[in-house]
Design an enzyme around this catalytic site. Structure first.
Site, PDB file in Angstrom:
ATOM      1  N   LYS A  10     130.021  19.804  24.013  1.00  0.00           N
ATOM      2  CA  LYS A  10     129.371  21.007  24.576  1.00  0.00           C
ATOM      3  C   LYS A  10     129.449  21.003  26.094  1.00  0.00           C
ATOM      4  CE  LYS A  10     124.466  22.173  25.389  1.00  0.00           C
ATOM      5  NZ  LYS A  10     124.386  21.610  26.695  1.00  0.00           N
ATOM      6  N   ASN A  11     129.063  19.892  26.713  1.00  0.00           N
ATOM      7  CA  ASN A  11     128.938  19.924  28.174  1.00  0.00           C
ATOM      8  C   ASN A  11     130.285  19.902  28.900  1.00  0.00           C
ATOM      9  OD1 ASN A  11     126.235  20.268  27.973  1.00  0.00           O
ATOM     10  ND2 ASN A  11     125.696  18.122  28.353  1.00  0.00           N
ATOM     11  N   CYS A  48     117.775  24.532  28.671  1.00  0.00           N
ATOM     12  CA  CYS A  48     116.568  23.854  28.195  1.00  0.00           C
ATOM     13  C   CYS A  48     115.523  23.796  29.297  1.00  0.00           C
ATOM     14  CB  CYS A  48     116.912  22.446  27.734  1.00  0.00           C
ATOM     15  SG  CYS A  48     117.926  22.440  26.274  1.00  0.00           S
ATOM     16  N   ARG A  53     114.324  22.638  37.285  1.00  0.00           N
ATOM     17  CA  ARG A  53     115.752  22.295  37.320  1.00  0.00           C
ATOM     18  C   ARG A  53     116.404  23.104  38.435  1.00  0.00           C
ATOM     19  NH1 ARG A  53     118.345  22.356  31.398  1.00  0.00           N
ATOM     20  NH2 ARG A  53     119.950  21.097  32.392  1.00  0.00           N
ATOM     21  N   ASP A  55     120.322  12.692  27.573  1.00  0.00           N
ATOM     22  CA  ASP A  55     120.448  13.536  26.380  1.00  0.00           C
ATOM     23  C   ASP A  55     120.265  12.762  25.074  1.00  0.00           C
ATOM     24  OD1 ASP A  55     120.934  15.627  28.092  1.00  0.00           O
ATOM     25  OD2 ASP A  55     123.106  15.519  27.896  1.00  0.00           O
ATOM     26  N   ARG A  98     122.493  25.656  19.692  1.00  0.00           N
ATOM     27  CA  ARG A  98     123.205  25.709  20.974  1.00  0.00           C
ATOM     28  C   ARG A  98     124.096  24.485  21.163  1.00  0.00           C
ATOM     29  NH1 ARG A  98     119.905  25.344  25.643  1.00  0.00           N
ATOM     30  NH2 ARG A  98     121.951  25.177  26.526  1.00  0.00           N
TER      31      ARG A  98
HETATM   32  N1  EPU Z   1     119.010  18.403  40.487  1.00  0.00           N
HETATM   33  C1  EPU Z   1     118.458  18.905  41.636  1.00  0.00           C
HETATM   34  N2  EPU Z   1     119.141  19.869  42.324  1.00  0.00           N
HETATM   35  C2  EPU Z   1     120.332  20.344  41.894  1.00  0.00           C
HETATM   36  C3  EPU Z   1     120.908  19.825  40.722  1.00  0.00           C
HETATM   37  C4  EPU Z   1     120.198  18.851  40.023  1.00  0.00           C
HETATM   38  O1  EPU Z   1     117.360  18.516  42.039  1.00  0.00           O
HETATM   39  O2  EPU Z   1     120.901  21.214  42.556  1.00  0.00           O
HETATM   40  C5  EPU Z   1     118.300  17.365  39.736  1.00  0.00           C
HETATM   41  C6  EPU Z   1     117.808  17.893  38.392  1.00  0.00           C
HETATM   42  O3  EPU Z   1     116.566  18.532  38.499  1.00  0.00           O
HETATM   43  C7  EPU Z   1     117.749  16.617  37.568  1.00  0.00           C
HETATM   44  C8  EPU Z   1     118.925  15.817  38.104  1.00  0.00           C
HETATM   45  O4  EPU Z   1     119.210  16.344  39.399  1.00  0.00           O
HETATM   46  O5  EPU Z   1     116.574  15.920  37.832  1.00  0.00           O
HETATM   47  C9  EPU Z   1     120.157  15.839  37.259  1.00  0.00           C
HETATM   48  O6  EPU Z   1     120.555  17.147  37.005  1.00  0.00           O
HETATM   49  P1  EPU Z   1     122.079  17.502  36.721  1.00  0.00           P
HETATM   50  O7  EPU Z   1     122.507  18.511  37.722  1.00  0.00           O
HETATM   51  O8  EPU Z   1     122.889  16.266  36.541  1.00  0.00           O
HETATM   52  O9  EPU Z   1     121.955  18.193  35.325  1.00  0.00           O
HETATM   53  P2  EPU Z   1     122.723  19.470  34.871  1.00  0.00           P
HETATM   54  O10 EPU Z   1     124.101  19.476  35.407  1.00  0.00           O
HETATM   55  O11 EPU Z   1     121.900  20.680  35.097  1.00  0.00           O
HETATM   56  C10 EPU Z   1     123.880  18.448  32.801  1.00  0.00           C
HETATM   57  C11 EPU Z   1     123.887  18.766  31.343  1.00  0.00           C
HETATM   58  C12 EPU Z   1     122.573  18.341  30.721  1.00  0.00           C
HETATM   59  C13 EPU Z   1     122.400  16.855  30.949  1.00  0.00           C
HETATM   60  C14 EPU Z   1     122.506  16.506  32.425  1.00  0.00           C
HETATM   61  C15 EPU Z   1     122.567  15.002  32.598  1.00  0.00           C
HETATM   62  C16 EPU Z   1     125.292  20.694  31.214  1.00  0.00           C
HETATM   63  C17 EPU Z   1     125.400  22.156  31.020  1.00  0.00           C
HETATM   64  N3  EPU Z   1     124.077  20.196  31.171  1.00  0.00           N
HETATM   65  O12 EPU Z   1     122.801  19.202  33.336  1.00  0.00           O
HETATM   66  O13 EPU Z   1     122.698  18.587  29.339  1.00  0.00           O
HETATM   67  O14 EPU Z   1     121.115  16.463  30.472  1.00  0.00           O
HETATM   68  O15 EPU Z   1     123.709  17.054  32.995  1.00  0.00           O
HETATM   69  O16 EPU Z   1     122.478  14.636  33.902  1.00  0.00           O
HETATM   70  O17 EPU Z   1     126.287  20.013  31.371  1.00  0.00           O
HETATM   71  C18 EPU Z   1     121.872  18.823  27.149  1.00  0.00           C
HETATM   72  O18 EPU Z   1     123.055  18.787  26.777  1.00  0.00           O
HETATM   73  O19 EPU Z   1     120.904  18.763  26.350  1.00  0.00           O
HETATM   74  C19 EPU Z   1     121.609  18.920  28.573  1.00  0.00           C
HETATM   75  C20 EPU Z   1     120.417  19.259  29.056  1.00  0.00           C
END
Ligand code: EPU
Length: 418
Positions: free
Chosen positions: A22-23, A116, A121, A305, A397
């Protein structure tokens, strides 16, 4: 609206084939709009997030076809357009259109991404990175993000945290910028390598994916390209946990074991045996499970995850385990319902203390988010009696064909309309 009904206590045997990640897929579709002609992505998972992304690309006048898990895009007649809030707020990955549209048109109009809900976030790292490349970001009164750039120029970017989303979004934005961009403290997840391989296959020049320093040398055009989505390590991890709970020689097939090394190390610590090949793991219901401590980290650390799903296995361990969630400190939506089913889990700040072993009893529960939903279906598989899971759309999802996959190996599971 649907609900998922599972009768617990049945052993699962046979093979579960893992789908494309998915990701990865949710980043590859937005990345595909960067081609000037056509691009093909194979091994696309059958999940609802893909339907939403396809709808967004259609609004941009991109021509999409999906057949036999293969996604083909033709961008010949594409035009920039506003991405409506009702689509952007259906999933987090809608934010990848920020980087992709900025690279393609130097102009983006979009609303805050959904996905989610487990606390704050932010997307500040993404926006700061776009600004470093020369863009201006305006947030209008109605919440619309308008991102503009006269030109994009390579820059040195440092991420305060190795964010997966920010790393991919900034790679997308920098792909066609003038000059060299370096992303320092980049995330190292395998999904990032998958996206970079796709972009490079279309003519981009990106080095260092999978390390914490990624270098992007801007190019003028991206041509035709192809990529295969890597196997979903989180879907695989979820079914591996199912195997340790209720497997009888349950084979989890089409995986990359290296992507699961943190989970497999924890299974070994917990005294859970498994047989591993180049692309599969087979395991059976474990006895004498030892408690352990887990802390979530970016790749190759233990993935956030899988933190919620592995909680179910920890409830079967002989003693006290601790699980510290460091990425999303409020990702605890599963705990209330696991306790309702008979578990003993206490939460202090971002740490779960799980006292096992406990016996679970089926009841009505509700999925607060995708992985909380996965946790509940794992719990339902071992519970006595019937469990009804509400808010199933979260699970759909991320878990392709979940009902047929689990039914085929002997689970008693079905969806019902509400
Ligand atoms: N963060 C910030 N500012 C930002 C971006 C992130 O403070 O601009 C913080 C977030 O709040 C969090 C941490 O950094 O505490 C990590 O966030 P990250 O950006 O790595 O997460 P994401 O890219 O939004 C993706 C996956 C998530 C997975 C995380 C693992 C996708 C679409 N989503 O999220 O997937 O948990 O990386 O780091 O790729 C899931 O599949 O269930 C899922 C939530």
């Amino acid at each position: 609206m649907q609900k998922l009904i599972i009768e617990g206590g049945h052993l699962l045997s046979g093979t579960i084939n893992i789908n494309g990640a998915k990701n990865s897929a949710v980043a590859l579709l937005p990345a595909s709009i960067l081609t000037d002609t056509t691009a093909t992505i194979s091994n696309i998972p059958n999940i609802t997030d893909i339907d939403v992304l396809t709808e967004i690309i259609t609004i941009l006048n991109g021509k999409c076809t999906i057949q036999n898990n293969e996604f083909i895009i033709d961008t010949t007649n594409m035009q920039n357009a506003v991405i409506p809030e009702k689509l952007s707020n259906k999933l987090r990955a809608s934010y990848y259109f920020m980087g992709a549209l900025l690279a393609k048109y130097h102009h983006v109009e979009i609303y805050f991404p959904g996905g989610c809900n487990f606390g704050n976030r932010q997307i500040d790292f993404h926006l700061k990175g776009f600004e470093a490349l020369g863009a201006t970001v305006n947030i209008l009164d109605d919440g619309k993000y308008v991102i503009d750039a006269k030109e994009l120029t390579g820059a040195n970017i440092y991420l305060d945290f190795p964010s997966v989303g920010a790393t991919i979004n900034l790679i997308l934005a920098a792909t066609k910028a003038t000059g060299k961009t370096i992303i320092n403290n980049a995330a190292k997840e395998p999904e990032i390598i998958n996206v970079v391989n796709f972009l490079n296959n279309m003519g981009a020049k990106i080095l260092g994916a999978g390390t914490s320093t990624i270098t992007i040398i801007g190019v003028d055009h991206l041509h035709e390209g192809f990529v295969e989505v890597i196997p979903d390590r989180i879907e695989a991890g979820t079914y591996i946990i199912a195997g340790a709970l209720v497997g009888q020689d349950l084979k989890i097939n089409n995986i990359i074991p290296e992507h699961l090394s943190s989970l497999l190390s924890k299974l070994q610590e917990m005294n859970i045996p498994f047989n591993i090949t180049d692309n599969s793991i087979t395991l059976s219901k474990a006895t004498n499970i030892k408690p352990t401590n887990i802390k979530t980290l970016g790749y190759p650390g233990f993935p956030t995850d899988l933190a919620q799903p592995i909680t179910v296995l920890l409830t079967k361990a002989q003693g006290i385990s601790k699980l510290e969630e460091t990425i999303y400190k409020k990702r605890m939506g599963h705990v209330e319902y696991l306790n309702k089913m008979g578990c003993h889990i206490e939460v202090t700040d971002n740490i779960e203390t799980i006292t096992g072993p406990t016996n679970l009893i089926g009841t009505q529960v509700s999925a607060s988010d995708l992985r909380a939903g996965a946790t509940l279906f794992l719990a339902a598989l071992i519970a006595t009696g019937e469990t009804t899971i509400l808010n199933v759309e979260h699970i759909l999802r991320g878990y392709a064909n979940i009902v047929s996959k689990l039914s085929n190996v002997g689970a008693k599971i079905h969806l019902e309309e509400i």
